[in-house]
Design a protein around this motif. Structure first.
Motif, PDB file in Angstrom:
ATOM      1  N   ILE A 108       0.939  -1.284  -0.093  1.00 50.40           N
ATOM      2  CA  ILE A 108      -0.015  -0.092   0.042  1.00 50.40           C
ATOM      3  C   ILE A 108       0.793   1.333   0.022  1.00 50.40           C
ATOM      4  O   ILE A 108       0.542   2.338  -0.835  1.00 50.40           O
ATOM      5  N   LEU A 109       1.739   1.278   0.830  1.00 53.87           N
ATOM      6  CA  LEU A 109       2.740   2.491   1.094  1.00 53.87           C
ATOM      7  C   LEU A 109       3.456   2.513  -0.177  1.00 53.87           C
ATOM      8  O   LEU A 109       3.801   3.868  -0.984  1.00 53.87           O
ATOM      9  N   ALA A 110       3.883   1.587  -0.833  1.00 54.54           N
ATOM     10  CA  ALA A 110       4.757   1.629  -2.138  1.00 54.54           C
ATOM     11  C   ALA A 110       3.756   2.237  -3.230  1.00 54.54           C
ATOM     12  O   ALA A 110       4.194   2.981  -4.119  1.00 54.54           O
ATOM     13  N   ALA A 111       2.665   1.584  -3.198  1.00 54.56           N
ATOM     14  CA  ALA A 111       1.664   2.308  -4.295  1.00 54.56           C
ATOM     15  C   ALA A 111       1.296   3.751  -4.188  1.00 54.56           C
ATOM     16  O   ALA A 111       1.413   4.732  -5.173  1.00 54.56           O
ATOM     17  N   VAL A 112       1.329   4.259  -2.812  1.00 51.83           N
ATOM     18  CA  VAL A 112       0.967   5.586  -2.713  1.00 51.83           C
ATOM     19  C   VAL A 112       2.310   6.393  -3.072  1.00 51.83           C
ATOM     20  O   VAL A 112       2.149   7.386  -3.822  1.00 51.83           O
ATOM     21  N   GLY A 113       3.582   5.814  -2.648  1.00 51.29           N
ATOM     22  CA  GLY A 113       4.693   6.533  -3.099  1.00 51.29           C
ATOM     23  C   GLY A 113       4.827   6.683  -4.567  1.00 51.29           C
ATOM     24  O   GLY A 113       5.166   7.746  -5.114  1.00 51.29           O
ATOM     25  N   VAL A 114       4.756   5.597  -5.288  1.00 55.19           N
ATOM     26  CA  VAL A 114       5.152   5.501  -6.365  1.00 55.19           C
ATOM     27  C   VAL A 114       3.955   6.447  -7.522  1.00 55.19           C
ATOM     28  O   VAL A 114       4.336   7.349  -8.204  1.00 55.19           O
ATOM     29  N   LEU A 115       2.867   6.298  -7.102  1.00 54.50           N
ATOM     30  CA  LEU A 115       1.553   7.045  -7.694  1.00 54.50           C
ATOM     31  C   LEU A 115       1.900   8.513  -7.272  1.00 54.50           C
ATOM     32  O   LEU A 115       1.769   9.426  -8.248  1.00 54.50           O
ATOM     33  N   SER A 116       2.170   8.976  -6.163  1.00 50.59           N
ATOM     34  CA  SER A 116       2.221  10.258  -5.768  1.00 50.59           C
ATOM     35  C   SER A 116       3.550  10.828  -6.634  1.00 50.59           C
ATOM     36  O   SER A 116       3.590  12.114  -7.061  1.00 50.59           O
ATOM     37  N   GLY A 117       4.561  10.201  -6.801  1.00 50.45           N
ATOM     38  CA  GLY A 117       5.654  10.509  -7.495  1.00 50.45           C
ATOM     39  C   GLY A 117       5.426  10.657  -8.804  1.00 50.45           C
ATOM     40  O   GLY A 117       5.624  11.794  -9.543  1.00 50.45           O
ATOM     41  N   ILE A 118       4.557   9.993  -9.425  1.00 50.69           N
ATOM     42  CA  ILE A 118       4.207  10.146 -10.904  1.00 50.69           C
ATOM     43  C   ILE A 118       3.299  11.306 -11.236  1.00 50.69           C
ATOM     44  O   ILE A 118       3.408  12.070 -12.127  1.00 50.69           O
ATOM     45  N   LEU A 119       2.396  11.412 -10.367  1.00 46.90           N
ATOM     46  CA  LEU A 119       1.527  12.557 -10.486  1.00 46.90           C
ATOM     47  C   LEU A 119       2.244  14.120 -10.150  1.00 46.90           C
ATOM     48  O   LEU A 119       2.145  14.837 -10.907  1.00 46.90           O
ATOM     49  N   MET A 120       3.322  13.866  -9.146  1.00 43.65           N
ATOM     50  CA  MET A 120       4.026  14.914  -9.057  1.00 43.65           C
ATOM     51  C   MET A 120       4.712  15.643 -10.264  1.00 43.65           C
ATOM     52  O   MET A 120       4.862  16.733 -10.682  1.00 43.65           O
ATOM     53  N   ALA A 133       3.945  20.156  -5.485  1.00 42.24           N
ATOM     54  CA  ALA A 133       4.487  20.233  -4.329  1.00 42.24           C
ATOM     55  C   ALA A 133       3.578  19.539  -3.554  1.00 42.24           C
ATOM     56  O   ALA A 133       4.253  18.694  -2.420  1.00 42.24           O
ATOM     57  N   LEU A 134       2.128  19.506  -3.433  1.00 39.14           N
ATOM     58  CA  LEU A 134       1.391  18.690  -2.456  1.00 39.14           C
ATOM     59  C   LEU A 134       1.596  17.480  -2.895  1.00 39.14           C
ATOM     60  O   LEU A 134       1.546  16.420  -1.682  1.00 39.14           O
ATOM     61  N   PHE A 135       1.663  16.623  -3.863  1.00 44.52           N
ATOM     62  CA  PHE A 135       2.159  15.188  -4.235  1.00 44.52           C
ATOM     63  C   PHE A 135       3.401  15.019  -3.656  1.00 44.52           C
ATOM     64  O   PHE A 135       3.504  13.718  -3.391  1.00 44.52           O
ATOM     65  N   LEU A 136       4.243  15.814  -3.762  1.00 46.31           N
ATOM     66  CA  LEU A 136       5.636  15.516  -3.094  1.00 46.31           C
ATOM     67  C   LEU A 136       5.444  15.304  -1.712  1.00 46.31           C
ATOM     68  O   LEU A 136       5.922  14.286  -1.032  1.00 46.31           O
ATOM     69  N   MET A 144      12.159  20.030  -7.178  1.00 47.73           N
ATOM     70  CA  MET A 144      11.464  18.904  -6.487  1.00 47.73           C
ATOM     71  C   MET A 144      11.648  17.508  -6.946  1.00 47.73           C
ATOM     72  O   MET A 144      11.637  16.461  -5.875  1.00 47.73           O
ATOM     73  N   CYS A 145      12.016  17.449  -8.038  1.00 49.64           N
ATOM     74  CA  CYS A 145      12.337  16.049  -8.412  1.00 49.64           C
ATOM     75  C   CYS A 145      13.760  15.442  -8.154  1.00 49.64           C
ATOM     76  O   CYS A 145      13.958  14.381  -7.747  1.00 49.64           O
ATOM     77  N   ILE A 146      14.509  16.443  -7.879  1.00 47.40           N
ATOM     78  CA  ILE A 146      15.826  16.252  -7.315  1.00 47.40           C
ATOM     79  C   ILE A 146      15.557  15.680  -5.888  1.00 47.40           C
ATOM     80  O   ILE A 146      16.276  14.749  -5.444  1.00 47.40           O
TER      81      ILE A 146
END
Lengths: 644, 173, 100
Positions: free
Chosen positions: B10-22, B32-35, C33-35
C-alpha cells in the motif's frame, strides 16, 4: 699551495663578470684593460707560486687533485668540478696565464679606441677561464667544458669585428670565418664526445686518474682503446688544426691580431696536443693510433709549410706556420716523445705569440695593411718590432741556442730514433720550408726599400705593445734552456719535470735505448744547416728582388698556383661537403621534409582538432537537461557493463 | 500474504503514484502537494523498517520545513501553469524517457542478477533493527562516533544560510 | 516477510521517476522537487540496508543527506529567486547561457 688552484680559475671569471656586466658603464679603457689584464696577472702569479711550491716537493708528491664540488651526479655516474694539479697542468697553466697576461697587456694598446673595448676583454677573460678549465680539469667532462668554452671564445673573437669584410674561399665577412671555425670544430668535438662515451662504457669512469689506473693493466693493442684514442685524436685534429680539419685556422685570422696570437697560435690550438699528452697512457696502448698521429702530424707539417711559402698576407703566413708547427707537435706525440711535444708547445707559444704580436704591431703601423708585398723597409721605422720579430724568426727556424732549436731538434731526433727516417725526412723538409718562408716574410716586411703608399705613415707602437713583444722575445731566447739535451751537456730539466706524468706511457711503450751520440750530433748539425740554408736563401732571394715570387710563379706554373691556392682544399671541401649538405638541406630537408612532413603534421594536428571540435560542438547545446540526459546514458552504459 | 507485505504494498503504491503525479502536474503547487504525500509514504516505509527517528525527521524536516519553503517560493513568484506535459513533449523528451526507462530496467536487472548472492541473505530484517532505529540509539551514536561530521554539518548549514541570503538579496550594497 | 529486493526496486522506481521529471520538466522549481524525490529514494535504500544489516550507519547517512538537502533547498531556492528577478522566468529553456 695547490689547494688554492680554484682561485687561478676564479680570477678570470671575476674579470669577465666585471667587464661583461659593467664594462658599458665603466667606459674608461685603462680601467677595463687593467681589470682584464690584472685578473690574468693574478692567476699567473698564483700559478708561479704553486709552481715554486711544487719545485720544493718530492717528484712523487707533486700531483694533487683538488675537488671543489660535485657537478653532476646520476647513479654511478659522478662528475666533480675538480682540478688536477700536476707537473703537466702546471706547465700549461703557466704558459696560458703568462703568455695570456702579456697578450692582455698588448691588447690595451692594440685595441685602443675600439668601440667594443670592454667586450673584447670580456671575451679574452672568458677564453682564459675556459682554457684553464681545459688544462686543469681532472676529468673528461670538465675538460670538455673548457674545450667547448675555448671554441666558443674562438668563434666570438674571430667574428669580433662583425661588420668587417674578410676575403676567403666561400667566405665574405668575418662572421663566416667564425662560423667556419665553429662548424669545423664541431666535427672534432663530436668525435671527442664519442670517445668520451666510449671511455665511460669501457672504464665506467671519466676521471683521468682512474682511467689511467685501469689502463695500466690493459694489453697493448686493445681494439676499444684504439677507437677511443682515434676518436679523441679526431677531436684534437679539429681543435689543433690538423689534416683533415685544419681549414678553419687560416680563416680564423679574421679576428683581431692579439686573438690570433693568444688563441690561434699560443694556447687554444695546442689544446689537442695537451689532450693527447694527458691521455698518453691510453695512446701508448694503441700503437696504430700513434702511427696515425705521427703520419697526420708529419703530413700536416710539410703541407702547411709548403702553403706558407706562397702566401702574401702576413697573418696567413703565420697561420700556416702555426698549422705546420702543430704538425710537429703531433709528430712528436706520435712517435712517443710526449715531453718533446709539450716542450714544443711551450717554446712555440713564446715565439709564435711574439711573431703574431709583431705582425699586429706592423699591421697597426701600416693602417690595416696586411700584404707583405706592400711593405718593406720597416726596420728603421719600428726597431723594437723588427728586432723581436727577427729573434722569434730565428727561434722558429731553429737557430741555436734559441728556444726553437732545442724543441724542434728534439722532435726531429726522436722521430728519427723512435719513428722512422721517413718521418725525420719530412720533418726536416718542413723545417727547411719554415726557415725559408719566415725569412722571406721578414725580408719583405722589414728590409729593402719601402713599397708602401705615400699616404701611410708607419710608426713604432706604444710601450704597452712593445713591452710584451720584448718579454716574449726574451722568453723565445731563453725558453729553450729548460730542455738542453744530454748530448750538449744539459740536464734536460723539462724531461725530468714531466717524467712522472709520462712514466706510465713510457713503460708501456718500452722504447729502445737511444742510438749512439754520433747520430744525434750529425742530425743536429743537419738541422742547423737546414735552418741556415733557409735563412740564407730566403733572405738573399727577396733582398735582391722583392718580386721574386712572380719569377718563381712564371717558372713553376701550376705548382706555384697549387701552393698559393692552398692545394684547393677549401674548394674541394666546398664541392664535396658543403654544397651537397646545403643542397640536401634546401631541396630535401627544407622543401620536402620540413614543409611537407613537419608542417603537415603540425597543421594536420591543428586541423584535426578544429574538425573534431566543430563536429562535437553540436552536442554542446547549453541546455542543462541534455547534459543530465547524457549522465543517464552513462548510467545505462555502466549498468550494462555490470550485467555483461 | 502477510500483513507486513500488505502494508508495504500500500505504502509503495502511494509513493509511486504520488511521485508520478508530481512530475506530471502542470501546476507547481499540485506537484509540491503530491511530493509531500510521497514523503509521507516514505515516512511510513521507514516505520516498517523500524527507523522511527528517520521517519519523524522525514515529516518534520522534509514535509514540514523544506516543502513549506518550496511552496512559499512558488507562491512568492506567483507562477502560472505550464502548458500540459503532453503538448510540450518533443523528440528529445521521448528519448530521455526511453533512456530513463532503460536505466530502470537495467537497475532491476542488476538487483535480480545479484539476488543469488549477498542479497539472498537479506530475506528478513536483522534482529537489531528494532534497537538501532530508536532516537536514543541514534542520538548516542551521533554524538559519539559521528560527532565531527555532525559539527561540520552545522558549518555547512551556516554557509548555506549565508549563501541563500546573499543570492536572494535584491541588490548588493 | 518482505525481502529487501522490494525496497530496492521501489527505490529504483522512485529514482527513475525523479530522473524523468528532471529530464522532461521545464519549471526550475519542479526540477528542484524532482531532485528531492531522487534524494529520498536513495534515503530509502540506505534505511532498508540499515535495517536488514542491523547497522546504524545507513541511518547516519540519511541524517546527513537530509542536512545537505536542507542546505541545498535554501541555496537552490535562492538561486531560483535570483533567476526570476533577473529574467522574469523559471523556464530553463530560456536560460541557456551555458551555450557556446
Amino acid at each position: 699551495m695547490h689547494q688554492y688552484v680554484g682561485l687561478i680559475v676564479l680570477f678570470p671569471l671575476i674579470g669577465l663578470l666585471i667587464n661583461g656586466l659593467l664594462g658599458w658603464k665603466i667606459k674608461n679603457e685603462k680601467v677595463i684593460g687593467s681589470i682584464g689584464s690584472g685578473a690574468v696577472g693574478l692567476s699567473f702569479a698564483l700559478a708561479v707560486a704553486i709552481f715554486i711550491d711544487m719545485l720544493g716537493a718530492a717528484p712523487e708528491q707533486r700531483s694533487h687533485v683538488v675537488e671543489l664540488f660535485t657537478w653532476i651526479a646520476a647513479g654511478s655516474f659522478k662528475v666533480s668540478a675538480a682540478y688536477q694539479v700536476d707537473q703537466l697542468s702546471v706547465l700549461m697553466t703557466l704558459v696560458v696565464t703568462g703568455v695570456g697576461f702579456l697578450i692582455h697587456v698588448y691588447s690595451i694598446g692594440y685595441m685602443h679606441g675600439d668601440r667594443s673595448f670592454a667586450r673584447f676583454f670580456t671575451y679574452l677573460n672568458l677564453f682564459i677561464f675556459a682554457m684553464l678549465n681545459l688544462v686543469l680539469a681532472d676529468n673528461y667532462v670538465l675538460m670538455f667544458l673548457g674545450w667547448e668554452g675555448v671554441g666558443l671564445c674562438s668563434y666570438l673573437l674571430i667574428g669580433f669585428w662583425y661588420q668587417k669584410k674578410f676575403e676567403g674561399v666561400t667566405i665574405t665577412w668575418t662572421g663566416d670565418a667564425g662560423n667556419k671555425a665553429f662548424w669545423v670544430n664541431r666535427i672534432g668535438d663530436f668525435a671527442f664526445m664519442l670517445g668520451m662515451f666510449l671511455i665511460f662504457k669501457e672504464f665506467g669512469t671519466l676521471t683521468f686518474n682512474e682511467v689511467m689506473g685501469q689502463a695500466d693493466t690493459m694489453a697493448v693493442g686493445n681494439s676499444t682503446v684504439f677507437w677511443i684514442t682515434l676518436l679523441l685524436f679526431i677531436g684534437a685534429t679539429g681543435k689543433s688544426a690538423q689534416i683533415p680539419l685544419f681549414i678553419w685556422l687560416p680563416d680564423a685570422m679574421a679576428g683581431p691580431t692579439p686573438v690570433s696570437a693568444l688563441i690561434h697560435a699560443a694556447t687554444m690550438v695546442t689544446a689537442g696536443v695537451y689532450m693527447v699528452a694527458r691521455n698518453s697512457a691510453l695512446y701508448a696502448l694503441a700503437p696504430d693510433t700513434m702511427m696515425v698521429v705521427a703520419i697526420v702530424g708529419a703530413v700536416t707539417a710539410i703541407m702547411a709549410a709548403s702553403i706558407g711559402i706562397a702566401q702574401n698576407d702576413i697573418k696567413k703566413v703565420l697561420a700556416y706556420s702555426t698549422v705546420s708547427q702543430l704538425g710537429y707537435m703531433f709528430l712528436a706525440l706520435g712517435v712517443g716523445a710526449f715531453t718533446a711535444g709539450i716542450f714544443h708547445v711551450m717554446t712555440h707559444a713564446f715565439f709564435k705569440a711574439c711573431l703574431f704580436l709583431g705582425s699586429g704591431s706592423v699591421i697597426h703601423a701600416m693602417h690595416e695593411e696586411q700584404d707583405i708585398r706592400h711593405m718593406g723597409g720597416l726596420k728603421k721605422v719600428m726597431p723594437y718590432t723588427y728586432w723581436t720579430f727577427l729573434i722569434s724568426s730565428f727561434a722558429i727556424a731553429g737557430f741555436p741556442p734559441l728556444s726553437g732549436f732545442f724543441s724542434k731538434d728534439e722532435i726531429l731526433w726522436k722521430s728519427f730514433a723512435d719513428g722512422s727516417p721517413i718521418l725525420w725526412f719530412i720533418g726536416a723538409a718542413a723545417a727547411l720550408m719554415t726557415a725559408f718562408y719566415m725569412f722571406r716574410m721578414v725580408t719583405l716586411t722589414f728590409e729593402g726599400k719601402p713599397r708602401w703608399a705615400d699616404d701611410k705613415h708607419p710608426h713604432e707602437s706604444p710601450p704597452s705593445m712593445t713591452i710584451p713583444l720584448i718579454a716574449l722575445a726574451a722568453l723565445a731566447v731563453v725558453g729553450g734552456f729548460v730542455g738542453v739535451p744530454a748530448v750538449l751537456g744539459g740536464g734536460n730539466a723539462i724531461h725530468q719535470w714531466l717524467h712522472p706524468v709520462f712514466a706510465q706511457a713510457e713503460k708501456t711503450m718500452a722504447l729502445p735505448e737511444h742510438h749512439a751520440h754520433t747520430t744525434e750530433y750529425i742530425l743536429m748539425a743537419i738541422s742547423v744547416a737546414i735552418g741556415v740554408t733557409g735563412w740564407w736563401v730566403g733572405r738573399r732571394m727577396f733582398l735582391k728582388d722583392p718580386n721574386a715570387d712572380e719569377r718563381i710563379a712564371a717558372k713553376t706554373g701550376f705548382l706555384y698556383r697549387l701552393l698559393a691556392r692552398k692545394y684547393f682544399v677549401d674548394e674541394a671541401y666546398d664541392a664535396a661537403v658543403v654544397r651537397p649538405v646545403v643542397k640536401t638541406s634546401d631541396s630535401f630537408l627544407f622543401r620536402f621534409f620540413d614543409v611537407r612532413i613537419i608542417d603537415g603534421i603540425v597543421n594536420g594536428a591543428g586541423a584535426l582538432a578544429g574538425w573534431t571540435s566543430r563536429t562535437l560542438r553540436v552536442i554542446q547545446t547549453g541546455v542543462v537537461q541534455n547534459y543530465a540526459a547524457l549522465i543517464v546514458v552513462g548510467l545505462v552504459i555502466v549498468l550494462g557493463l555490470i550485467i555483461l | 500474504m502477510s500483513s507486513e507485505l500488505i502494508v508495504f504494498l500500500i505504502l509503495a503504491a502511494v509513493g509511486v503514484l504520488s511521485g508520478i503525479l508530481m512530475i506530471t502536474r502542470p501546476n507547481p503547487v499540485n506537484s509540491a502537494l503530491f511530493l509531500i504525500l510521497n514523503f509521507m509514504a516514505l515516512a511510513g516505509l521507514y516505520i516498517t523498517l523500524h527507523a522511527q527517528f528517520v521517519a519523524i525527521i522525514q515529516i518534520l524536516v522534509y514535509a514540514g520545513a523544506i516543502m513549506v519553503l518550496v511552496l512559499f517560493v512558488i507562491m512568492l513568484l506567483n507562477l502560472e501553469d505550464e502548458e500540459p506535459l503532453r503538448e510540450q513533449m518533443s523528440k528529445r523528451h521521448y528519448g530521455s524517457l526511453l533512456v530513463a526507462l532503460l536505466a530502470l530496467v537495467l537497475i532491476v536487472q542488476v538487483i535480480g542478477w545479484n539476488s543469488g548472492g549477498t542479497l539472498e541473505t537479506m530475506r528478513e530484517q536483522s534482529p537489531h533493527a528494532l534497537r538501532i532505529g530508536t532516537v536514543e540509539h541514534i542520538g548516542s551514536v551521533l554524538f559519539t562516533e559521528h560527532v565531527y561530521p555532525f559539527e561540520l554539518t552545522s558549518i555547512l548549514l551556516l554557509a548555506a544560510i549565508v549563501g541563500a541570503i546573499v543570492m536572494a538579496k535584491k541588490r548588493f550594497p | 516477510m518482505v525481502p529487501i529486493h522490494y525496497y530496492l526496486i521501489l527505490s529504483a522506481v522512485m529514482f527513475i521517476t525523479g530522473v524523468v521529471g528532471v529530464l522532461t520538466r521545464r519549471n526550475a522549481i519542479i526540477i528542484f522537487m524532482c531532485i528531492e524525490l531522487m534524494l529520498n529514494s536513495v534515503n530509502l535504500t540506505f534505511v532498508a540496508f540499515s535495517a536488514y544489516l542491523g547497522n546504524e550507519t545507513g541511518q547516519m547517512f540519511v541524517f546527513f543527506i537530509m542536512a545537505v538537502a536542507a542546505a541545498e533547498a535554501a541555496v537552490g531556492l535562492a538561486i531560483v529567486i535570483a533567476l526570476f528577478r533577473n529574467r522574469q522566468t523559471v523556464n530553463i529553456n530560456d536560460v541557456n547561457i551555458l551555450r557556446w
